[in-house]
Design a protein around this motif. Structure first.
Motif, PDB file in Angstrom:
ATOM      1  N   TRP A  66      -9.789   7.843  -5.498  1.00 15.21           N
ATOM      2  CA  TRP A  66      -9.039   7.170  -4.447  1.00 15.21           C
ATOM      3  C   TRP A  66      -8.138   6.138  -5.082  1.00 15.21           C
ATOM      4  O   TRP A  66      -8.549   5.440  -6.021  1.00 15.21           O
ATOM      5  N   THR A  70      -5.991   1.574  -1.680  1.00 18.88           N
ATOM      6  CA  THR A  70      -6.519   2.043  -0.389  1.00 18.88           C
ATOM      7  C   THR A  70      -7.999   2.421  -0.446  1.00 18.88           C
ATOM      8  O   THR A  70      -8.572   2.791   0.572  1.00 18.88           O
ATOM      9  N   ARG A  71      -8.611   2.314  -1.620  1.00 16.61           N
ATOM     10  CA  ARG A  71     -10.013   2.699  -1.809  1.00 16.61           C
ATOM     11  C   ARG A  71     -10.943   1.759  -1.047  1.00 16.61           C
ATOM     12  O   ARG A  71     -10.846   0.536  -1.163  1.00 16.61           O
ATOM     13  N   PRO A  72     -11.849   2.310  -0.251  1.00 16.74           N
ATOM     14  CA  PRO A  72     -12.837   1.460   0.426  1.00 16.74           C
ATOM     15  C   PRO A  72     -13.856   0.928  -0.592  1.00 16.74           C
ATOM     16  O   PRO A  72     -14.022   1.486  -1.673  1.00 16.74           O
ATOM     17  N   LEU A  75     -18.609   4.116   0.501  1.00 17.18           N
ATOM     18  CA  LEU A  75     -18.393   5.306   1.313  1.00 17.18           C
ATOM     19  C   LEU A  75     -19.748   5.899   1.659  1.00 17.18           C
ATOM     20  O   LEU A  75     -20.572   6.135   0.783  1.00 17.18           O
ATOM     21  N   ASP A 135      -3.726   8.222   0.977  1.00 14.64           N
ATOM     22  CA  ASP A 135      -4.134   8.197   2.383  1.00 14.64           C
ATOM     23  C   ASP A 135      -3.666   9.481   3.050  1.00 14.64           C
ATOM     24  O   ASP A 135      -3.062  10.333   2.396  1.00 14.64           O
TER      25      ASP A 135
END
Length: 139
Positions: A66, A70-72, A75, A135
């Motif tokens: 990712w 934008t990587r969380p 997960l 994304d």
């Protein structure tokens, strides 16, 4: 997930067809990318490897693939959802010499026994020389 865990997962799926739909054995297709022994050469290859990671529950690879912007932070996958088939609808750029690309796909799944389809137009770029997911827009 460390490399040892990835190797155990690859060993457990040796001889099985790769979930990404390539028709190749998992060990020859997405496993080397998941284990960090190879990189996805195109945006489509990264999309396929990410689908396989969803199908196999490899959250570590999903996070590593990712984009950093934008990587969380974490997960968590739905244990009742099983990803069953990937259809690539269209790719735009994302080749060996490109810096960005898009992939539109249908990802088929079963959620608590009921079939479903996720359609997404995903964006990918190269970050530090490797393809990463930025994304996507779901339709």
């Amino acid at each position: 997930m460390g490399k040892g865990a990835g190797r155990r997962r690859a060993n457990a799926t040796t001889g099985r067809v790769c979930p990404c739909g390539s028709g190749q054995a998992y060990a020859d297709c997405c496993a080397p990318v998941h284990d960090g022994d190879a990189q996805a050469p195109t945006a489509e290859a990264l999309m396929r490897s990410r689908f396989s990671a969803f199908a196999l529950g490899d959250t570590g690879y999903l996070l590593r693939s990712w984009h950093s912007s934008t990587r969380p932070a974490s997960l968590e996958l739905d244990p009742g959802q099983r990803w069953t088939r990937l259809e690539i609808v269209e790719t735009e750029r994302g080749g060996l010499l490109d810096a960005a690309g898009t992939v539109t796909f249908h990802a088929h799944y079963r959620d608590t026994g009921k079939p479903g389809t996720l359609t997404e137009h995903s964006r990918f770029v190269r970050e530090d020389g490797r393809w990463v997911y930025v994304d996507g827009d779901q339709t």
